[in-house]
Design an enzyme around this catalytic site. Structure first.
Site, short mmCIF file in Angstrom:
data_model
loop_
_atom_site.label_atom_id
_atom_site.label_comp_id
_atom_site.label_asym_id
_atom_site.label_seq_id
_atom_site.Cartn_x
_atom_site.Cartn_y
_atom_site.Cartn_z
N LEU A 67 -2.85 -5.33 2.11
CA LEU A 67 -2.68 -5.73 3.51
C LEU A 67 -1.72 -4.79 4.25
CD1 LEU A 67 -2.45 -9.61 3.09
CD2 LEU A 67 -4.43 -8.23 3.72
N HIS A 68 -1.73 -3.51 3.92
CA HIS A 68 -0.92 -2.49 4.61
C HIS A 68 0.57 -2.62 4.27
CE1 HIS A 68 -3.99 -2.34 8.22
NE2 HIS A 68 -4.46 -3.13 7.29
N HIS A 69 0.94 -3.22 3.17
CA HIS A 69 2.34 -3.56 2.94
C HIS A 69 3.03 -2.71 1.88
CE1 HIS A 69 1.60 -7.96 4.49
NE2 HIS A 69 1.38 -7.03 5.40
N GLN A 70 2.57 -1.52 1.61
CA GLN A 70 3.23 -0.70 0.60
C GLN A 70 4.64 -0.31 1.07
OE1 GLN A 70 0.24 0.15 1.96
NE2 GLN A 70 -1.22 -0.24 0.32
#
Length: 630
Positions: free
Chosen positions: A559-562
């Protein structure tokens, strides 16, 4: 211009016929693939969205700036805004992508932008432990390539995190980063319009970044919130005093339109601040560093197939994100010696760049059918009346990619304190089938065969799903460079589920979702689990723990959370890349200011933290240089 006309004509014709699905999807595919590469420069150069100073098609008007900011995500846009408040400082913001279009501003279209030029299009390396249902068993790694960075394509959820996240940063030696010290920076950005929270000390109503209730709420989400409360979950403000409980989504939208970092922090000042230059379609390839003094003095970039250099009097600031900031550091000679030697890059400073990559691994499912009609998201619903509603700031098109509610829970697997959740249940009034496979399926890289067998039959049937997001994974990955070509992707090794406990924790989230589905409020809608099995899991009895374990490894998604690839930590921390003031260890006049500095996976979505990091870094940079007037 003609593509816009064709696009809206297709919508009009489809609406008049009462059938929009096929026409809409085809128009979106063709339009979105091309609009960024054909028309975005027109928007910028003509100032349609206020970008009157965009330097499209030419190099900067100056050869030297006080500050060069690489990347225009939330942190980069905040930096450009706050540093250019000092009129004597010349600031350059470089962005590899292009300005947003009108379609970026429509929240319901979020999934479609995963398959456009606004996404870098990164893909993780194949691994036998996860992403079984994806093309070539490789997960997509979406990252925004546009003015505004990932805030131009994400799902607009505003979730700051838990007090303990930040207190632990400070306890690890990162002075100035405790919750009490960062909360003012969250508030500084925020312009909240949240019903019932007007007097909350946890919200500010006057900041440039809009945070509001999503105008549209389906009948299904109201039942989900009620059912969650019936099952013992407290209704909360997850950006308030507690983070354990259920809530309708708080979103970075303004009157129902996406409020990206560029719109909030760049557009309002572009006419008035002549000391800020913004250059789009400019791909930075290297930080210029004096190898003897280890001092950054500028950057090299490529625009229109020409190479340029621009120099900094004070600092180079990397705000290129969790993937591109470490890539640029390594290309510039900062990284692990053996890896840089392998790709023929001379080492300037040895640091563990790219080695601390955490992500909120998530699972799409389970899905439930209901006996309602017209309550689930479906592309057929988007017709002229809905467009008119959106232009007035309400209606179904204001829904943020379908995400309507969050339920933050603490499972029995967690040994953390009771006020620290380890799972988030993300409620969606639909599924991967809601757009007939044209947006979500492609963004997730889900195979066509799996979609056709499992999700396609749901088209036209009211249903809902929950995505299970793991807040605190025990598995950790890394990225490294393939070679020294700056236009080649890094290689991503997320190592999801390397620690089996992560699978078991997500499994607990699935079980809690099913429990909520059996609540009186949800049963009143005839909620029934959708029991069509995943093709590769058919040998396992549907609904058993082993079936769900198979499902978790099949429908894996990010969900784009790296975070963490340029980890923040004191000099005594051998895993750190930057110090608590975000200065690269051992290198002068070079900082990293984005979510790559976050040491551990937070109890949140990461956009809000990125804005906060930009605000706090701006004050730290000002404190450094305002005493050295030049």
């Amino acid at each position: 211009m003609w593509k816009r006309i064709v696009f809206w004509c297709v919508i009009l014709i489809g609406s008049c016929n009462g059938f929009l699905s096929y026409a809409f999807n085809e128009a979106m595919k063709n339009y979105l693939y091309q609009i960024n590469v054909v028309e975005s420069n027109q928007y910028g150069s003509h100032g349609q969205y206020g970008y009157s100073d965009l330097l499209n098609g030419k190099s900067p008007t100056l050869q030297e700036y006080d500050f060069i900011i690489v990347g225009s995500g939330p942190a980069g846009c905040v930096l450009a805004n706050r540093l250019s408040e000092q009129s004597r400082w010349k600031v350059l913001l470089l962005e590899a992508g292009e300005p947003e279009t009108f379609l970026h501003k429509i929240p319901i279209f979020a999934a479609f932008f995963q398959s456009t030029a606004s996404n870098w299009g990164y893909i993780a390396e194949r691994n036998e432990g996860y992403c079984w249902g994806m093309d070539d068993q490789r997960c997509g790694f979406p990252r925004g390539k546009a003015l505004g960075g990932t805030s131009a394509i994400n799902y607009m959820i505003y979730n700051r995190g838990n007090r303990r996240d930040f207190d632990r940063w400070a306890e690890a030696g990162n002075y100035g980063w405790s919750y009490d010290e960062v909360l003012p920076y969250f508030l500084k950005s925020e312009g909240a319009n949240l019903r019932g929270k007007e007097n909350s000390p946890y919200h500010n109503r006057t900041g440039p970044l809009s945070v509001e209730d999503v105008p549209y709420k389906s009948k299904l989400v109201r039942a989900f919130v009620k059912g969650s409360k019936e099952m013992g979950h407290q209704e909360i403000d997850y950006n308030g005093a507690t983070q354990v409980g259920v809530s309708y989504s708080q979103a970075n939208t303004f009157h129902g339109r996406r409020d990206s970092a560029a719109r909030a922090f760049i557009e309002p000042i572009m006419h008035s601040r002549k000391n800020l230059h913004v250059l789009t379609s400019a791909r930075v390839t290297k930080v210029l560093i004096n190898p003897k003094t280890k001092t950054a003095y500028g950057v090299e970039y490529v625009k229109n197939k020409r190479k340029y250099q621009v120099f900094s009097r004070k600092e180079v600031i990397l705000s290129a994100g969790t993937f591109n900031s470490p890539q640029l550091l390594m290309l510039s000679g900062i990284g692990i010696k053996e890896q840089l030697h392998r790709i023929n890059v001379s080492i300037i400073q040895e640091l563990p760049v790219g080695r601390n990559m955490y992500d909120h691994m998530s699972h799409f499912g389970p899905t439930f059918t209901v006996n309602t009609t017209g309550q689930s998201l479906n592309a057929n619903q988007i017709q002229i009346p809905q467009l008119n509603q959106f232009l007035k700031g309400h209606g179904i098109m204001t829904t943020i990619g379908g995400v309507e509610a969050l339920n933050l829970i603490k499972t029995k697997n967690s040994n953390e304190p009771m006020d620290l959740p380890d799972i988030e249940l993300i409620f969606v009034p639909g599924s991967i089938a809601s757009d007939q496979g044209s947006g979500l399926r492609k963004g997730l890289r889900l195979t066509q065969a799996l979609y056709d067998q499992v999700y396609k039959p749901l088209d036209g049937i009211d249903h809902w799903s929950v995505m299970i997001m793991l807040f605190h994974p025990k598995s950790k990955g890394y990225l490294e460079l393939k070679d020294n070509n700056p236009f080649h992707w890094p290689r991503f090794y997320p190592n999801y589920f390397e620690n089996e406990e992560d699978v078991e924790t997500i499994l607990e989230g699935i079980k809690e979702t099913i429990r909520i589905a059996n609540s009186p409020a949800m049963q009143k809608l005839g909620t029934k689990i959708y029991d069509v099995p995943l093709p590769n899991c058919r040998s396992l009895e549907f609904g058993t723990d082993d079936y769900w374990r198979c499902s978790i490894r099949t429908l894996s998604c990010t969900l784009h959370h790296q975070v963490g690839t340029c980890k923040m930590g004191p000099a005594s921390d051998s895993s750190a890349v930057v110090d608590p003031e975000l200065r690269v260890h051992g290198v002068n006049r070079l900082r990293v200011v984005d979510t790559s500095i976050i040491p551990n996976p937070p109890t949140s979505h990461t956009a809000a933290a990125s804005y906060m990091i930009g605000e706090k870094a701006s004050d730290m940079i000002k404190a450094t240089w305002e005493t050295q007037r030049s």
